[in-house]
Design a protein around this motif. Structure first.
Motif, short mmCIF file in Angstrom:
data_model
loop_
_atom_site.label_atom_id
_atom_site.label_comp_id
_atom_site.label_asym_id
_atom_site.label_seq_id
_atom_site.Cartn_x
_atom_site.Cartn_y
_atom_site.Cartn_z
N ARG A 182 0.86 -1.17 0.00
CA ARG A 182 0.00 0.00 0.00
C ARG A 182 0.90 1.23 0.00
N ILE A 183 0.57 2.22 -0.83
CA ILE A 183 1.44 3.39 -1.01
C ILE A 183 0.65 4.67 -0.79
N HIS A 184 1.20 5.55 0.05
CA HIS A 184 0.69 6.91 0.24
C HIS A 184 1.82 7.87 -0.11
N VAL A 185 1.57 8.86 -0.95
CA VAL A 185 2.65 9.69 -1.48
C VAL A 185 2.46 11.15 -1.06
N TRP A 186 3.57 11.80 -0.72
CA TRP A 186 3.61 13.22 -0.39
C TRP A 186 4.65 13.88 -1.30
N THR A 187 4.60 15.14 -1.59
CA THR A 187 3.47 16.04 -1.55
C THR A 187 3.08 16.26 -3.02
N VAL A 188 1.86 15.89 -3.39
CA VAL A 188 1.42 15.81 -4.78
C VAL A 188 0.55 17.02 -5.10
N ASN A 189 1.07 17.91 -5.96
CA ASN A 189 0.36 19.17 -6.22
C ASN A 189 0.08 19.44 -7.70
N THR A 190 0.54 18.56 -8.60
CA THR A 190 0.35 18.82 -10.03
C THR A 190 -0.33 17.64 -10.71
N LYS A 191 -0.88 17.91 -11.90
CA LYS A 191 -1.55 16.87 -12.67
C LYS A 191 -0.59 15.76 -13.04
N ALA A 192 0.62 16.12 -13.47
CA ALA A 192 1.60 15.10 -13.86
C ALA A 192 1.95 14.19 -12.70
N ASN A 193 2.14 14.76 -11.53
CA ASN A 193 2.48 13.95 -10.37
C ASN A 193 1.30 13.08 -9.93
N LEU A 194 0.10 13.61 -10.06
CA LEU A 194 -1.08 12.82 -9.74
C LEU A 194 -1.20 11.63 -10.70
N GLU A 195 -0.96 11.86 -11.96
CA GLU A 195 -1.05 10.78 -12.94
C GLU A 195 0.02 9.71 -12.68
N LEU A 196 1.21 10.12 -12.26
CA LEU A 196 2.24 9.14 -11.90
C LEU A 196 1.75 8.27 -10.75
N CYS A 197 1.14 8.90 -9.75
CA CYS A 197 0.62 8.15 -8.61
C CYS A 197 -0.48 7.18 -9.04
N GLN A 198 -1.34 7.62 -9.95
CA GLN A 198 -2.40 6.74 -10.45
C GLN A 198 -1.80 5.52 -11.14
N SER A 199 -0.72 5.72 -11.89
CA SER A 199 -0.09 4.61 -12.63
C SER A 199 0.54 3.59 -11.69
N LEU A 200 0.84 4.02 -10.47
CA LEU A 200 1.48 3.13 -9.49
C LEU A 200 0.49 2.56 -8.48
N GLY A 201 -0.79 2.81 -8.71
CA GLY A 201 -1.80 2.27 -7.81
C GLY A 201 -1.77 2.88 -6.42
N VAL A 202 -1.32 4.14 -6.34
CA VAL A 202 -1.21 4.81 -5.04
C VAL A 202 -2.59 4.95 -4.41
N GLU A 203 -2.67 4.67 -3.12
CA GLU A 203 -3.94 4.67 -2.39
C GLU A 203 -4.33 6.05 -1.91
N ALA A 204 -3.34 6.88 -1.56
CA ALA A 204 -3.63 8.22 -1.03
C ALA A 204 -2.55 9.19 -1.46
N VAL A 205 -2.97 10.40 -1.83
CA VAL A 205 -2.02 11.47 -2.14
C VAL A 205 -2.18 12.57 -1.11
N ILE A 206 -1.06 13.00 -0.56
CA ILE A 206 -1.02 14.07 0.42
C ILE A 206 -0.65 15.34 -0.34
N THR A 207 -1.51 16.35 -0.26
CA THR A 207 -1.39 17.51 -1.14
C THR A 207 -1.64 18.82 -0.42
N ASP A 208 -0.93 19.86 -0.86
CA ASP A 208 -1.20 21.22 -0.36
C ASP A 208 -2.46 21.79 -0.99
N LYS A 209 -2.93 21.15 -2.08
CA LYS A 209 -4.03 21.68 -2.88
C LYS A 209 -5.16 20.66 -3.01
#
Length: 262
Positions: A224-251
């Protein structure tokens, strides 16, 4: 667990509001964040407060250390002015309740979540090293127990870069989910031999981008993967490709929009 990728507000809606203030967390809740992230430290009189840095220089214009000051001293400081230093000169800026920019105790944040009209989860990070050592985790678990939030259905998970700190929490509250935060991909070959298979892995987005194989190995291993700190579309898409369960974001508002949830 919320279906799909969970959007976690990093120190509240911290791109918009001063981090770790009640104002930042209320903005995150209004935006629709699934969870709130906070860092906790102990004051000299043993209160858990939501503050990231060991010193107050950056967020409260004070040279003091959180660990050497009492809560009443912290309560006199302004934790919001640094975010918008020119706001007093803006005649059109809306008036802000001063209480929304004061030091935030963990108790107040827990009460806010408990009283909210929908389920909101909390990702609480204990900061180390600290002069109080394991007392931080002990006080944290004691407070969570007051809210009845130490069982498997509790809306809380504990995070730390300290393996030892997470071991303490595991002994004190074995049902709470734990997140092993990581800021160095090359530490994983050693850590994976030590970290319990049920623990969540929390790498920084910079490490996932700099070391693509690291994220792929985590994903392929079923972690299970939770990633910090994800604030852009490109970074969000990378997380989606890795099956990330939660993104920690300023936005949180932006991430929810990109996920088609607003």
């Amino acid at each position: 667990m919320i279906r799909g990728m969970q959007v976690v507000a990093h120190r509240g809606a911290s791109a918009e509001k001063a981090e770790h203030t009640l104002g930042a967390y209320l903005a995150a809740l209004e935006a629709g964040a699934d969870a709130l992230e906070c860092d906790v430290r102990l004051t000299a009189d043993q209160h858990l407060v939501c503050v990231h840095d060991r010193t107050l220089a950056r967020t409260a214009a004070n040279p003091g250390l959180v660990s050497t000051m009492e809560l009443r001293d912290l309560a006199e400081l302004d934790f919001a002015a640094w975010k918008h230093p020119w706001s007093e000169l803006d005649d059109e800026a809306p008036d802000m309740d001063p209480e929304l920019g004061k030091v935030l105790t963990l108790r107040k944040l827990l009460e806010t979540v408990a009283d909210y009209d929908r389920r909101v989860e909390l990702a609480i990070e204990t900061k180390h090293p600290t002069r109080f050592g394991g007392l931080v985790e002990r006080r944290l678990v004691e407070m969570l127990a007051e809210f009845g939030w130490t069982g498997p259905d509790a809306p809380v998970r504990i995070m730390s870069f300290s393996f030892t700190a997470l071991q303490r929490v595991q002994r004190l509250a074995p049902d709470l989910p734990l997140v092993m935060l990581m800021d160095k991909a090359h530490h994983w070959p050693m850590l994976r031999r030590l970290v319990d298979p049920d623990w969540i892995i929390g790498p920084g987005i910079k490490e996932l981008k700099a070391h693509p194989g690291f994220g792929r190995r985590l994903h392929q291993s079923g972690r299970r993967i939770h990633v910090w700190t994800v604030n852009t579309k490109a970074n969000l898409e990378l997380c989606q490709s890795l099956g990330v369960e939660a993104v920690i974001t300023d936005k949180p508002d932006t991430m929810l929009r990109l996920l088609g949830r607003k």
